[in-house]
Design a protein around this motif. Structure first.
Motif, short mmCIF file in Angstrom:
data_model
loop_
_atom_site.label_atom_id
_atom_site.label_comp_id
_atom_site.label_asym_id
_atom_site.label_seq_id
_atom_site.Cartn_x
_atom_site.Cartn_y
_atom_site.Cartn_z
N MET A 1 0.84 -1.20 0.00
CA MET A 1 0.00 0.00 0.00
C MET A 1 0.88 1.26 0.00
N GLU A 2 0.37 2.29 -0.67
CA GLU A 2 1.11 3.55 -0.72
C GLU A 2 1.20 4.16 0.69
N THR A 3 2.37 4.63 1.04
CA THR A 3 2.50 5.24 2.37
C THR A 3 1.88 6.64 2.31
N ILE A 4 1.02 6.91 3.26
CA ILE A 4 0.42 8.25 3.31
C ILE A 4 1.25 9.12 4.23
N SER A 5 1.70 10.25 3.70
CA SER A 5 2.38 11.17 4.60
C SER A 5 1.88 12.57 4.29
N GLY A 6 1.68 13.33 5.33
CA GLY A 6 1.24 14.70 5.15
C GLY A 6 -0.25 14.79 4.83
N ALA A 7 -0.70 16.02 4.71
CA ALA A 7 -2.12 16.24 4.45
C ALA A 7 -2.32 17.54 3.70
N GLY A 8 -3.38 17.55 2.92
CA GLY A 8 -3.85 18.79 2.30
C GLY A 8 -5.12 19.21 3.01
N ARG A 9 -5.67 20.34 2.62
CA ARG A 9 -6.87 20.79 3.34
C ARG A 9 -7.65 21.81 2.54
N PHE A 10 -8.89 22.01 2.96
CA PHE A 10 -9.70 23.12 2.50
C PHE A 10 -10.19 23.82 3.75
N ALA A 11 -10.11 25.14 3.76
CA ALA A 11 -10.36 25.88 5.00
C ALA A 11 -11.34 27.03 4.78
N PRO A 12 -12.61 26.70 4.58
CA PRO A 12 -13.57 27.77 4.30
C PRO A 12 -13.91 28.63 5.53
N SER A 13 -14.25 29.87 5.26
CA SER A 13 -14.77 30.75 6.32
C SER A 13 -16.30 30.64 6.26
N PRO A 14 -16.94 30.34 7.37
CA PRO A 14 -18.39 30.12 7.32
C PRO A 14 -19.17 31.43 7.35
N SER A 15 -18.81 32.33 6.43
CA SER A 15 -19.44 33.65 6.44
C SER A 15 -20.59 33.71 5.45
N GLY A 16 -20.73 32.69 4.63
CA GLY A 16 -21.82 32.70 3.67
C GLY A 16 -21.78 31.42 2.86
N LEU A 42 -10.60 19.14 6.59
CA LEU A 42 -11.40 20.36 6.50
C LEU A 42 -11.22 21.16 7.77
N ARG A 43 -11.08 22.46 7.58
CA ARG A 43 -10.98 23.32 8.77
C ARG A 43 -11.93 24.50 8.58
N ILE A 44 -12.74 24.72 9.57
CA ILE A 44 -13.71 25.81 9.50
C ILE A 44 -13.07 27.04 10.15
N GLU A 45 -12.83 28.06 9.35
CA GLU A 45 -12.13 29.25 9.85
C GLU A 45 -13.15 30.26 10.36
N ASP A 46 -13.57 30.02 11.60
CA ASP A 46 -14.69 30.78 12.16
C ASP A 46 -14.26 31.79 13.22
N LEU A 47 -13.03 32.31 13.08
CA LEU A 47 -12.61 33.31 14.08
C LEU A 47 -13.30 34.65 13.81
N ASP A 48 -13.61 34.93 12.56
CA ASP A 48 -14.43 36.10 12.24
C ASP A 48 -15.89 35.71 12.40
N THR A 49 -16.76 36.68 12.24
CA THR A 49 -18.18 36.36 12.42
C THR A 49 -18.63 35.24 11.49
N ALA A 50 -19.23 34.24 12.10
CA ALA A 50 -19.76 33.14 11.30
C ALA A 50 -21.25 33.35 11.11
N ARG A 51 -21.79 32.95 9.96
CA ARG A 51 -23.22 33.09 9.73
C ARG A 51 -23.91 31.80 10.11
N ALA A 52 -25.01 31.95 10.84
CA ALA A 52 -25.71 30.75 11.34
C ALA A 52 -26.05 29.81 10.19
N GLY A 53 -25.73 28.55 10.36
CA GLY A 53 -26.09 27.55 9.35
C GLY A 53 -25.09 27.42 8.21
N ALA A 54 -24.18 28.38 8.09
CA ALA A 54 -23.27 28.36 6.93
C ALA A 54 -22.33 27.15 6.98
N GLU A 55 -21.82 26.86 8.17
CA GLU A 55 -20.88 25.75 8.30
C GLU A 55 -21.52 24.43 7.85
#
Ligand code: GLU
Length: 310
Positions: A1-16, A42-55
């Motif tokens: 099996m291929e060795t998995i090393s490291g990670a990629g990501r998507f980091a949306p801001s839940p503002s809309g 996945l990382r939710i970047e919610d340090l700024d105002t987040a909109r309800a339900g957006a996440e």
């Protein structure tokens, strides 16, 4: 099996809602990670105002598009202690200073001769302790990094060598919230992310972030800044461009598979499940120019051209 090393990501801001450009970047981040044997997070970047339900809506839509991730998504708002610990280590190293500038002060300084656009001119860098004492009575300070360089060169998978300014950027805002440039570096390191794929609008922030990673003693990730989606007026895609979200396009009768096919076609990739797209994905073949989102793409004729190429 291929060795998995490291990670990629998507980091949306839940503002809309995620628009076609965000969805395209998310698909690319997934393809880059999976095609290199990395985990995807996945990382939710919610340090700024987040909109309800957006996440919730964003997570559902990413999953509907066919993305999967290896661990439950994390939220920045739940990791405040780790940002504070990094800020404390920078304070300890004498690398931060208090800044009392208002937005207006900074805007005015930017009009001075020799001012570099978007670069903090260092107004508060050399205040004396008694000056600080006085200023603290007026407003709480932000914390800025005392940068030891003026620019840094990073390697980007699509842009090659990119040199951009490193100024005394903010690491903690004056409302006490950790700044984006700090949180992103701390989180990428804490989550073992070594591949950052995101919109080209953040390319100019990468030198600052890579520099900060060095100061914090963590490796800088590999970067790939991907082309943005623009409206036909050449501005960044937005509500004014009509139906540009999965929900709005769905309401017009376009199922998620069709929207995904349009996004993939914009990158000369075949329609179909992402696992199949993975087989032919090659970063070297990606378009380098912004994607101009014309409403005609979603008309019956535009759609026919997608299905024809399937
Ligand atoms: N949260 C940022 C955004 O939605 C992305 C940050 C990053 O990928 O570094 O624009």
């Amino acid at each position: 099996m291929e060795t998995i090393s490291g990670a990629g990501r998507f980091a949306p801001s839940p503002s809309g809602e995620l628009h076609l450009g965000n969805l395209r970047t998310a698909i690319l981040a997934w393809l880059f990670a999976r095609s290199t044997g990395r985990q995807f997070l996945l990382r939710i970047e919610d340090l700024d105002t987040a909109r309800a339900g957006a996440e919730e809506a964003q997570i559902r839509e990413l999953s509907d598009l066919g993305l999967d991730w290896d661990l439950p998504p994390i939220r920045q708002s739940e990791h405040l202690p780790r940002y504070e610990a990094s800020i404390a280590s920078l304070v300890e190293a004498g690398l931060l200073y208090e800044c009392f500038c208002t937005r207006r002060d900074i805007a005015e300084a930017a009009t001075a001769p020799h001012a570099l656009p978007g670069v903090y001119p260092g107004t508060c860098r050399n205040l004396t302790e008694s000056q600080r004492e006085l200023r603290r009575r007026e407003r709480p300070p932000a914390l800025r990094l005392r940068a030891g360089v003026e620019a840094l060169t990073i390697q980007d998978r699509l842009h090659g060598e990119y040199t951009g300014p490193v100024d005394d950027f903010v690491v903690r805002r004056n409302d006490g919230v950790p700044a984006y440039n700090l949180a992103v570096v701390v989180d990428d390191a804490a989550q073992g992310i070594d591949q950052v794929v995101r919109g080209g609008d953040l390319l100019s922030s990468a030198p600052r972030q890579a520099y900060l990673a060095g100061l914090l003693g963590v490796p800088a990730p590999l970067y790939a800044h991907v082309p943005l989606a623009l409206g036909k007026d050449g501005r960044r895609l937005a509500k004014r461009d009509g139906s540009v979200t999965l929900e709005a396009l769905g309401a017009e009768g376009l199922p998620v598979e069709a929207v995904r096919a349009i996004i993939l076609k914009s990158m000369d990739l075949p329609a179909g499940p992402l696992s199949a797209v993975l087989e032919v994905f090659d970063p070297d073949l990606l378009p380098r120019d912004p994607w101009i989102v014309e409403p005609s793409l979603f008309s019956p004729t535009g759609m026919r051209s997608v299905t024809r190429n399937r």
